[in-house]
Scaffold this motif. Structure first.
Motif, PDB file in Angstrom:
ATOM      1  N   UNK A  28       0.833  -1.199   0.000  1.00 35.06           N
ATOM      2  CA  UNK A  28       0.000   0.000   0.000  1.00 35.06           C
ATOM      3  C   UNK A  28       0.877   1.263   0.000  1.00 35.06           C
ATOM      4  N   UNK A  29       2.053   1.176   0.607  1.00 33.29           N
ATOM      5  CA  UNK A  29       2.966   2.325   0.675  1.00 33.29           C
ATOM      6  C   UNK A  29       3.999   2.297  -0.455  1.00 33.29           C
ATOM      7  N   UNK A  30       4.513   1.094  -0.774  1.00 37.77           N
ATOM      8  CA  UNK A  30       5.560   0.967  -1.799  1.00 37.77           C
ATOM      9  C   UNK A  30       5.582  -0.489  -2.269  1.00 37.77           C
ATOM     10  N   UNK A  31       5.352  -0.699  -3.565  1.00 35.89           N
ATOM     11  CA  UNK A  31       5.214  -2.059  -4.075  1.00 35.89           C
ATOM     12  C   UNK A  31       6.500  -2.884  -3.959  1.00 35.89           C
ATOM     13  N   UNK A  32       7.645  -2.229  -3.837  1.00 39.23           N
ATOM     14  CA  UNK A  32       8.899  -2.977  -3.726  1.00 39.23           C
ATOM     15  C   UNK A  32       9.152  -3.505  -2.314  1.00 39.23           C
ATOM     16  N   UNK A  33       8.530  -2.900  -1.309  1.00 40.89           N
ATOM     17  CA  UNK A  33       8.812  -3.293   0.074  1.00 40.89           C
ATOM     18  C   UNK A  33       8.515  -4.771   0.359  1.00 40.89           C
ATOM     19  N   UNK A  34       7.368  -5.312  -0.072  1.00 44.45           N
ATOM     20  CA  UNK A  34       7.131  -6.748   0.185  1.00 44.45           C
ATOM     21  C   UNK A  34       8.191  -7.638  -0.448  1.00 44.45           C
ATOM     22  N   UNK A  35       8.685  -7.254  -1.616  1.00 42.28           N
ATOM     23  CA  UNK A  35       9.711  -8.054  -2.298  1.00 42.28           C
ATOM     24  C   UNK A  35      11.023  -8.033  -1.524  1.00 42.28           C
ATOM     25  N   UNK A  36      11.365  -6.878  -0.965  1.00 46.05           N
ATOM     26  CA  UNK A  36      12.592  -6.767  -0.177  1.00 46.05           C
ATOM     27  C   UNK A  36      12.488  -7.602   1.097  1.00 46.05           C
TER      28      UNK A  36
END
Length: 408
Positions: free
Chosen positions: A166-174
């Motif tokens: 919801x805040x940044x799509x890359x965060x879950x991947x990291x």
């Protein structure tokens, strides 16, 4: 399970957790990605639905080949070594997808989806590792331990994926990348399973199809595998389209999709820890438990196609996964019991290949959203789950099993 056994199996359970965690993490992220300004400004609705279908489908294409090969690999090289290969590959895949979103290249994201599918083989390997250590009458209870860890990952993955995305799509991947690295380190120091070769391994490009063809020489696995495949196909059609429905018809945000998926995961966790032991003890056999689970799950999925308020869809999501677990545990136990120890990794790899094919079909069907409403697919998923009752009725009677997930 005593404390010493838990410590021994902790790296194994961590590997199981990250596999399902990372899988669940991606669903709300993918649905949100294809409604993001980056893609809506570049592609029309029909093209986005096609690309969405591709994003869903590449993972199971990789999983179809990877699960069969990795299951056989674990029988030959050992469970721990193969799990380490999986974790290293998953770490690289999530790094690639994070880079893809940073540079705005969708093809790199698709490549990461494909490679993560190739490495998504920890579930059958972990299941084989646990089942190796217990007698036949405790296999469904042992399977429940692994499924319980799965459900914890199923709760955490979509919730973290939705909230962080919801805040940044890359965060879950990291986050997924870091967890893969931690798991890899813990597996390197683990001694939960034997690493000796059980049989010789010969691989070539036709190996996945040869592994599937082996079913013809082992008729005992046919009925449980057929029932499990239909069951997973119907449920994964539901899981794919209910998220799309909740976003497009109910206005759920990325965080909302994650929380909705988390409720479904909680249904799995409650059923694994409490519901399955109670129902299994009351019905007295794995076969009866599987049939009840299939019937209840199919009815819940069909009901989700009705014009219901959002709270009712959330309730049905909880009930559908709670009933799902009854069939999931017992059908996997039936599949593992249909072969001897030297082929258990292969048998559970076949089950995982069936899941991969189910995810692929569900993903491809999403391209038809331009001509059919999501409700039609939700109803179809429920009907397919009910069809799984037909081969389920022909399951062999299982031996009396422990009522709960405690191993002695």
């Amino acid at each position: 399970m005593d404390l010493a056994t838990l410590r021994t199996r902790a790296p194994l359970f961590l590997a199981v957790f990250i596999d399902i965690f990372s899988f669940g993490l991606m669903y709300p992220l993918i649905v949100a990605l294809f409604e993001s300004p980056w893609l809506t400004s570049a592609y029309g609705p029909a093209t986005r639905d096609t690309l969405l279908s591709l994003a869903f489908s590449l993972f199971p294409i990789g999983m179809f080949f990877g699960s069969s090969l990795l299951g056989d690999l674990s029988d030959a090289l050992g469970r721990r070594r193969t799990l380490m290969i999986c974790m290293g590959g998953l770490a690289a895949s999530y790094a690639l997808m994070a880079v893809a979103l940073s540079v705005g290249h969708l093809w790199l994201f698709f490549l990461g989806r494909l490679s993560s599918g190739l490495m998504a083989g920890t579930a059958p390997i972990a299941q084989a590792s646990v089942v190796d250590a217990v007698p036949p009458d405790q296999r469904s209870a042992a399977m429940a331990q692994v499924v319980l860890v799965n459900t914890i990952g199923m709760v955490a993955g979509p919730a973290i994926g939705g909230l962080l995305g919801h805040f940044e799509l890359r965060l879950p991947l990291i986050v997924a990348l870091l967890l893969c690295v931690v798991t890899l380190v813990s597996l390197n120091a683990a001694h939960f399973a034997r690493d000796e070769s059980r049989r010789a391994l010969v691989l070539d490009g036709r190996q996945p199809f040869r592994l599937l063809a082996r079913i013809g020489d082992r008729p005992a696995i046919l009925m449980p595998a057929a029932s499990f495949f239909l069951f997973q196909l119907g449920f994964l059609i539901y899981y794919t389209f209910i998220l799309i429905e909740m976003q497009r018809s109910y206005g759920f945000t990325t965080a909302g999709l994650g929380l909705f998926s988390m409720v479904m995961g909680i249904g799995c966790a409650v059923s694994s820890a409490i519901g399955f032991p109670l129902v299994r003890a009351r019905l007295g056999s794995d076969k009866a438990t599987a049939l009840v689970g299939l019937a209840l799950c199919g009815v819940c999925l069909i009901a989700s196609a009705l014009p219901l308020p959002a709270w009712a869809q959330v309730a049905l999501g909880f009930l559908s996964t709670a009933s799902n677990i009854l069939a999931f545990i017992t059908l996997l136990a039936a599949i593992s019991s249909a072969v001897d120890e030297s082929e258990r990794g292969w048998a559970l790899g076949i089950a995982n290949a069936g899941v991969a094919l189910s995810v692929l079909i569900a993903g491809l069907l999403s391209s038809l959203l331009v001509v059919l409403p999501a409700d039609a697919f939700l109803a179809a998923g429920g009907i397919i789950v009910l069809l799984a009752l037909l081969p389920g009725l022909r399951l062999a009677g299982a031996p009396a099993a422990a009522a709960g997930p405690e191993l002695r």
